[in-house]
Structure formats: C-alpha cells, structure tokens
Scaffold this motif. Sequence first.
Motif, short mmCIF file in Angstrom:
data_model
loop_
_atom_site.label_atom_id
_atom_site.label_comp_id
_atom_site.label_asym_id
_atom_site.label_seq_id
_atom_site.Cartn_x
_atom_site.Cartn_y
_atom_site.Cartn_z
N ARG A 168 -11.32 4.65 -14.22
CA ARG A 168 -11.34 3.49 -15.10
C ARG A 168 -12.77 2.98 -15.28
O ARG A 168 -13.63 3.18 -14.43
N THR A 181 -15.02 -0.89 -13.15
CA THR A 181 -14.34 -1.09 -11.86
C THR A 181 -15.19 -1.88 -10.87
O THR A 181 -14.69 -2.33 -9.85
N ILE A 197 -5.56 -3.58 -3.83
CA ILE A 197 -5.02 -2.67 -4.85
C ILE A 197 -6.13 -1.73 -5.29
O ILE A 197 -7.17 -2.18 -5.79
N GLN A 198 -5.93 -0.43 -5.08
CA GLN A 198 -6.93 0.56 -5.47
C GLN A 198 -6.81 0.81 -6.97
O GLN A 198 -5.85 1.41 -7.44
N ASN A 199 -7.80 0.31 -7.71
CA ASN A 199 -7.75 0.35 -9.17
C ASN A 199 -8.85 1.20 -9.77
O ASN A 199 -9.28 0.98 -10.89
N LYS A 204 -7.16 5.66 -13.40
CA LYS A 204 -6.13 5.29 -14.37
C LYS A 204 -4.75 5.70 -13.87
O LYS A 204 -4.60 6.73 -13.21
N SER A 216 -2.99 4.54 -11.62
CA SER A 216 -2.79 4.50 -10.16
C SER A 216 -3.22 3.13 -9.66
O SER A 216 -4.41 2.83 -9.59
N TYR A 217 -2.23 2.30 -9.35
CA TYR A 217 -2.51 0.95 -8.86
C TYR A 217 -1.64 0.72 -7.63
O TYR A 217 -0.54 0.18 -7.74
N LYS A 218 -2.12 1.15 -6.49
CA LYS A 218 -1.32 1.09 -5.27
C LYS A 218 -2.04 0.27 -4.21
O LYS A 218 -3.27 0.25 -4.14
N TRP A 219 -1.20 -0.41 -3.37
CA TRP A 219 -1.78 -1.10 -2.23
C TRP A 219 -2.32 -0.04 -1.25
O TRP A 219 -1.65 0.93 -0.94
#
Length: 578
Positions: free
Chosen positions: A122, A125, A150-152, A155, A157-160
């Motif tokens: 992304r 960031t 949250i690992q952002n 693209k 993929s937005y997971k704790w």
Amino acid sequence: MKNFKSIQFIITTSFILITVASVFIVSFMLYNKFSSTAEKNADLNIQQVVEQVNYNLEIYVKNMTSIFEVAQDLIHKSPTVSNPILVEQLKSIMKTREDLISIALFTKQGDLVFNIPELPMRKNTRLERQSWFESAVERPDTLSFSPPHIQNLFKNSYKWAVSISRQAAYREGASFPEGVLVVDMNFKTIDELSKQVVFGKKGYIYIIDSFGNIVYHPQQQLIHAGLKYEDLERVLTYSFGSFQDDSNGESKLITIKTVDPIGWKVVGVAYKDEILTTKTELNTFIFWFLVIIILFVLLLSIVVSARISLPIQNLAKSVKSVGEGDFKVPITRNGIYEVDQLSSRFNMMLRQIRQLMDQIIVEQEAKRKSELDVLQAQINPHFLYNTLNSVIRLAERGETEEVVTAITSLSRFFRISLSKGKNIISVEEEIEHVRHYLIIQKIRYKRKFQYVIDIEDEVLEYVTMKLILQPLVENAIVHGIEMMPEEGMIRIYVGIVDDKLMFQISDNGLGMSPQVLQRILTRDSKSEDGSGVGVKNVHQRIQLYFGHAYGLQFESELEEGTTVRIWLPLVRQAKEGE
C-alpha cells in the motif's frame, strides 16, 4: 423445693451448660482452624497456573525467535533475495506455522525488498514511523517485539499482528546492505495457550506488553468499547506477585508473571468468591455439623424442659384466647411453682373481667335502647298542628279533593311512623312514608316546589331504618327552598353503590356555606314547625345501629343547592315465616 421447680433454674442450667458449651466453642475452633489454610491453598493454585502459562508462552516466544533467526540466516546465505530456492524455503516456513502472517524485508529507507506471501504494498503506509521499524533501526542487534497492531502494509491484508523485527544483511550483487526483516504473527497460538485457563466461571488470563498494551484478552471487544476495565497501571508496577483488586464492587485476586526476554506480563484474574471453593466447602461442612449438634442439643433440651414448656404453652394459649375475646375458658393449674401461681392469679383475673363485662353489656344495652327510643320519639306536635290548620283552610275554601288527599296522606304518614313499634322497615315503606310527607307539604306550600322519586327495583328487597328520609326532605324544604323566589325541585334516588344501599336527596335551593356544612352533623338542624327529628339525630341513629362505617354525607354550594347521601348496609327483608 420451690427453687428446684423454678423456671430460671431449669432453663439456665440446661441451655447454658449444653447449648453454649457444645455449639459455640466447637464451631469457632473449627472455622478458625481451616479457613486461612483454604485461602492460602487457593492462592498457591492460581500462582502455579499462571506460572505454567508463562512457561508455555516463553517456549512459544523462543520458537518464534528461532523461526526469525532461521529466516534471517537463509536470507543472509542466499546469493540473491530473489533466488527461487530462498522463496520456496520461506514459503515452506510459512506453511509449517498457522500463526505466521507474513515475512518481509525492507531497506532502511522503507523500500520493500521482498515479501512472503507476495502482495502489493500500500501507498502512504508511513513505514518508517511504525514501532517495529523504528526499534529495528535504533537497536540493530536487538530482536524487537512490537505491541499488537493492525498490519496494513500490504493490500487486501488487514490483520491483528505482533511484529518481530531486527536488522538483517542481505546480498545485493557484491555488497551486503543492511535491511529490516519483519515477521508478523497472529494470536492463534497465544489464544490457544490462554483461553484454556479459567478460574471458576468468571476468571481468566490476559497478556500485556511492557508498555501496557493488551496483547491478548478474552474480552477484547469489551475492553475497546470501554465496557470493561483492567487496572493496567498497577499491573505494570509488578514483575511478579499478586494483589487484591476490589474495584467494580467485586473482590478479585490478580496474579502477575513476566515473560522473558520480551517483557510481556501474564496476568491471572480470579474472583475470590469462586476460587475459594475449599473455604466454601469448609463453611458448608461446619454449617451442617452445627445443625446436627444443635438438633441433638435441642432434642436433649426438649426432654429436660418438657415439664416446663407444656404448662407455659397452655397458659399462652389461654392468654391468646383472652386476647381474641374468649373469657370463658379457665386455665388448668399444673406444672412448676411459678406457672401454677400465675395460672391461679390469671383465673381470678378472668372471673373479675367476666363480671365487669357482663355488667357493662347490660348497662350499654339499656343505654342504647333508651337512646334509640328517645331519638325515634322526637315528633314535634307543631307538624300535626300546622297540617291540620292547612286542612281547615282547604275545607273552608271548599277544596274537598285536596282535603281528602291531605287527610289520607297524614293518616298513612303516621301509620308508617308508628309501624307497630318496629325500628327497621322495608325500603318501599320508607319511600312511601316520605312520599306522603311531600304530598302534605306540597299542599301546604302551594306550588312552591316539585319532586321526583327514582327508585331502582333491586333495592325493594332490602330494609332500612325508619324515619331517615323525611327529616332530610324537611330540611331541604325549610332551609333550602322556602325562601326561594322561584319554584324548587327535590329529587330522591335510591340505589346500590359499592355494595351499599344509598339514598340520595338533592335540591336546587339556597345551599350552605362551607362553615355551615362543616357543622351540619355536630348540631341540630330541625325546623320549628317540622317533625322534630333533626339531621344530627338521623346520623346518630344510623351509626348507633349499624356502626361508624355508615351515616350521612353532605355536598352543598351556595345558590346551587344541596345533595345528601345516606349510606346503609345491604340487609335483605326476612321472608314470612322466618
């Protein structure tokens, strides 16, 4: 001899020596003996469980550290970071662990070198400002564990995740530049290690990092929503140990253990009302033990005190009967000395009370009869005199029909008034009595008023006290209508309201002021030429005969008129032969 039969001696020796000695001492000693031990054992059990979770978490951290170091070593030895063999090796590591999210390598400037799985990065960031990146740059030789976030970076993929990072050298042509290697792991294993631990129905384990950020909590959503509170500031002051938290109105035991080497803290929360099961069981045991002891002592005491209790019970029953109005049952004299003497004096008192009550009853009956006779005999001769004068004037004018009507009504009026000496007559007779009175008065006053009598059919089967309507109608004529310039109206209604017999007399006369209305039942209001039975007397007669729940009720306004309601109980007529 009397002392040995006294209540005080027998009760004192039986209950003090047996009850107090058996129950009190045993219960106090047992409870103090085991309650503190039970609480200590419960605290020790919680500490052992927290230490076990801490131990498992340290092993997990070491395993994740080993995986990071393996990945770092493979990158360092690979001829290029794009080497297919390196990519396959890293993918194999990802497949072996379900708790791994991604492995990525960045330059110190924040540019992506490669990532597994291969996802587009992304924009914007702000990679250089993320805590795991800063820690790796500032402490290149230290393996850093980030707070949960949250690992952002990539693209879709937005997971704790918790990010493990450190500087790592990689081959780029002939040089070995330093980059930042990051391994993201999810909470699957941490969750499995923690959720299996419970303390009772409400207790749980949660994990925080060294900065007070929650890594794992079984009620994470409630924490973020502000619906649950943990005293993290106090927890951070402990490396290990425990304390009691009484916030939120519940007593909780908080046990803490620090995870080496990352500084996370494993926090066990146990509710004291649930963890002290041993103490609860002890309380239950002592309770039932005391119940058994007390039952035994009571059984023994009953046997010893039977000769005391039975005479006292008989005396209590007699006193209760007297309290309920039964003065005829004497007490049997038996039992210990004090009870025998008390029974004797009580029987003597009962005899005197019965004699006094019989005397009072005779006197009250005579007084009541005389009052009723006097009240019902107050018929003023002026009424008869004035009525006869009116008849003479009618005869002189030749009004024969009105003479006959007046004489007939007067005859029936006095016949119902006498009613063979009866005090109680039918509702129909009382209405007939007041109807003849109104006929006579209408002849006397010549079109001065009109009247309407409305009676419900259902009330004809009931009885009433005689001479209660006529005085009120007389009052309405003399004090309400006679002084009016226009024609008056008197309405009489008889019906059943709220399970009571109600007579209602209404007029549109002059009415009464509040002051007069307030005194109406406390003074006589009979007219000089009337029947002589005043409003006060009617009210007294009703209450003397039927009780204070019944009587007269007045409503009146000046220049509007007056309404009187007579309330009587529903008493049916006795059928012939009864």
